[in-house]
Scaffold this motif. Sequence first.
Motif, mmCIF file in Angstrom:
data_model
loop_
_atom_site.group_PDB
_atom_site.id
_atom_site.type_symbol
_atom_site.label_atom_id
_atom_site.label_comp_id
_atom_site.label_asym_id
_atom_site.label_seq_id
_atom_site.Cartn_x
_atom_site.Cartn_y
_atom_site.Cartn_z
ATOM 1 N N PRO A 132 -53.482 32.016 -90.141
ATOM 2 C CA PRO A 132 -54.938 31.964 -90.311
ATOM 3 C C PRO A 132 -55.313 32.450 -91.713
ATOM 4 C CG PRO A 132 -54.363 33.004 -88.226
ATOM 5 C CD PRO A 132 -53.081 32.835 -88.993
ATOM 6 N N MET A 133 -56.227 31.710 -92.345
ATOM 7 C CA MET A 133 -56.716 32.104 -93.668
ATOM 8 C C MET A 133 -58.071 31.462 -93.900
ATOM 9 S SD MET A 133 -54.507 29.913 -96.475
ATOM 10 C CE MET A 133 -52.955 30.490 -95.881
ATOM 11 N N ALA A 134 -58.772 31.955 -94.898
ATOM 12 C CA ALA A 134 -60.100 31.451 -95.238
ATOM 13 C C ALA A 134 -60.025 29.978 -95.619
ATOM 14 C CB ALA A 134 -60.691 32.266 -96.378
ATOM 15 N N ALA A 135 -61.082 29.257 -95.303
ATOM 16 C CA ALA A 135 -61.134 27.815 -95.559
ATOM 17 C C ALA A 135 -60.948 27.480 -97.035
ATOM 18 C CB ALA A 135 -62.458 27.245 -95.050
ATOM 19 N N ASP A 136 -61.475 28.308 -97.946
ATOM 20 C CA ASP A 136 -61.337 27.997 -99.371
ATOM 21 C C ASP A 136 -59.881 28.076 -99.824
ATOM 22 O OD1 ASP A 136 -61.516 30.824 -99.068
ATOM 23 O OD2 ASP A 136 -62.234 31.070 -101.114
ATOM 24 N N HIS A 137 -59.112 28.988 -99.256
ATOM 25 C CA HIS A 137 -57.694 29.076 -99.610
ATOM 26 C C HIS A 137 -56.904 27.905 -99.026
ATOM 27 C CE1 HIS A 137 -57.958 32.775 -101.793
ATOM 28 N NE2 HIS A 137 -58.621 33.327 -100.801
ATOM 29 N N ARG A 138 -57.227 27.502 -97.814
ATOM 30 C CA ARG A 138 -56.595 26.297 -97.233
ATOM 31 C C ARG A 138 -56.883 25.074 -98.103
ATOM 32 N NH1 ARG A 138 -54.253 26.334 -92.424
ATOM 33 N NH2 ARG A 138 -54.603 28.148 -91.136
ATOM 34 N N GLU A 139 -58.116 24.982 -98.589
ATOM 35 C CA GLU A 139 -58.498 23.840 -99.421
ATOM 36 C C GLU A 139 -57.754 23.859 -100.753
ATOM 37 O OE1 GLU A 139 -60.433 20.250 -100.471
ATOM 38 O OE2 GLU A 139 -59.973 21.231 -98.577
ATOM 39 N N ARG A 140 -57.556 25.018 -101.335
ATOM 40 C CA ARG A 140 -56.800 25.108 -102.581
ATOM 41 C C ARG A 140 -55.361 24.641 -102.363
ATOM 42 N NH1 ARG A 140 -58.918 31.039 -104.665
ATOM 43 N NH2 ARG A 140 -61.120 30.499 -104.570
ATOM 44 N N ILE A 141 -54.752 25.069 -101.251
ATOM 45 C CA ILE A 141 -53.392 24.627 -100.941
ATOM 46 C C ILE A 141 -53.366 23.122 -100.723
ATOM 47 C CG2 ILE A 141 -51.536 24.737 -99.222
ATOM 48 C CD1 ILE A 141 -52.369 27.736 -98.825
ATOM 49 N N ARG A 142 -54.281 22.614 -99.897
ATOM 50 C CA ARG A 142 -54.318 21.180 -99.598
ATOM 51 C C ARG A 142 -54.487 20.365 -100.869
ATOM 52 N NH1 ARG A 142 -56.911 17.011 -99.606
ATOM 53 N NH2 ARG A 142 -58.852 17.881 -100.358
ATOM 54 N N THR A 143 -55.403 20.784 -101.734
ATOM 55 C CA THR A 143 -55.660 20.058 -102.976
ATOM 56 C C THR A 143 -54.443 20.086 -103.889
ATOM 57 O OG1 THR A 143 -58.037 20.443 -102.862
ATOM 58 C CG2 THR A 143 -57.136 19.970 -105.035
ATOM 59 N N ALA A 144 -53.809 21.241 -104.035
ATOM 60 C CA ALA A 144 -52.641 21.346 -104.914
ATOM 61 C C ALA A 144 -51.481 20.485 -104.416
ATOM 62 C CB ALA A 144 -52.202 22.800 -105.039
ATOM 63 N N VAL A 145 -51.254 20.468 -103.117
ATOM 64 C CA VAL A 145 -50.141 19.695 -102.556
ATOM 65 C C VAL A 145 -50.393 18.197 -102.699
ATOM 66 C CG1 VAL A 145 -48.962 19.099 -100.392
ATOM 67 C CG2 VAL A 145 -49.397 21.504 -100.965
ATOM 68 N N ALA A 146 -51.613 17.767 -102.415
ATOM 69 C CA ALA A 146 -51.918 16.333 -102.379
ATOM 70 C C ALA A 146 -52.299 15.750 -103.734
ATOM 71 C CB ALA A 146 -53.059 16.090 -101.386
ATOM 72 N N HIS A 147 -52.462 16.595 -104.736
ATOM 73 C CA HIS A 147 -53.048 16.157 -106.002
ATOM 74 C C HIS A 147 -52.255 15.078 -106.733
ATOM 75 C CE1 HIS A 147 -55.556 16.356 -109.512
ATOM 76 N NE2 HIS A 147 -54.458 16.358 -110.236
ATOM 77 N N THR A 148 -52.978 14.060 -107.135
ATOM 78 C CA THR A 148 -52.495 13.045 -108.064
ATOM 79 C C THR A 148 -53.671 12.670 -108.948
ATOM 80 O OG1 THR A 148 -53.044 11.211 -106.595
ATOM 81 C CG2 THR A 148 -50.803 12.076 -106.447
ATOM 82 N N GLY A 149 -53.404 12.136 -110.104
ATOM 83 C CA GLY A 149 -54.500 11.697 -110.963
ATOM 84 C C GLY A 149 -55.141 12.842 -111.710
ATOM 85 N N PRO A 150 -56.414 12.664 -112.110
ATOM 86 C CA PRO A 150 -57.090 13.677 -112.915
ATOM 87 C C PRO A 150 -57.360 14.942 -112.104
ATOM 88 C CG PRO A 150 -58.606 11.908 -112.338
ATOM 89 C CD PRO A 150 -57.251 11.489 -111.861
ATOM 90 N N THR A 151 -57.583 16.032 -112.810
ATOM 91 C CA THR A 151 -57.887 17.316 -112.181
ATOM 92 C C THR A 151 -59.197 17.215 -111.428
ATOM 93 O OG1 THR A 151 -56.752 18.448 -113.967
ATOM 94 C CG2 THR A 151 -58.290 19.761 -112.648
ATOM 95 N N ARG A 152 -59.230 17.800 -110.231
ATOM 96 C CA ARG A 152 -60.447 17.827 -109.419
ATOM 97 C C ARG A 152 -61.430 18.809 -110.047
ATOM 98 N NH1 ARG A 152 -60.747 19.591 -103.028
ATOM 99 N NH2 ARG A 152 -62.992 19.906 -102.994
ATOM 100 N N LEU A 153 -62.623 18.357 -110.339
ATOM 101 C CA LEU A 153 -63.678 19.201 -110.908
ATOM 102 C C LEU A 153 -64.872 19.175 -109.975
ATOM 103 C CD1 LEU A 153 -63.478 17.859 -114.578
ATOM 104 C CD2 LEU A 153 -62.486 19.964 -113.711
ATOM 105 N N THR A 154 -65.061 20.234 -109.197
ATOM 106 C CA THR A 154 -66.227 20.297 -108.311
ATOM 107 C C THR A 154 -66.906 21.618 -108.370
ATOM 108 O OG1 THR A 154 -64.721 20.814 -106.493
ATOM 109 C CG2 THR A 154 -65.640 18.601 -106.567
#
Length: 154
Positions: A132-154
Amino acid sequence: MATPDFIVSLRRSVGHELLWLPGVTAVVLRGDDVLLVRRADTGEWTPVTGICDPGEHPATTAVRECLEETGVRCEVELLAWVDVTPVIEYPNGDRSQYVDHTFRCRWLGGDAHVADDESSQVAWFPLRALPPMAADHRERIRTAVAHTGPTRLT
């Protein structure tokens, strides 16, 4: 999280006023496992995080923080996401907000262990079985693992 000396010095001048700080999240991968730390102050599981020292490149911060906190050597593969955190108010009244640089990193070596007083545990977790962890940390992991292309800027 241990407060860097330069922030302690700043706080003597600005008190609890809001500080805008550069920070990093190092999502360190070893195969299908991710390195996580259990924060000593909150008990929460997170990827390795930290604050950039003055003049330090965020990628260098990610590598440094990983080694200092976990004993693991890593290298940055890519910058996956740049995001701004909400304002965080600490128990002593200090307020900070971070521009977070989430890096995908690759394990180079070292046995994961608690290497400083910021964490109570350090462990590798399968990506499909995160604690269990905070949603923002899960999202950082998910984004880093799945990342392709340009850097996500949000």
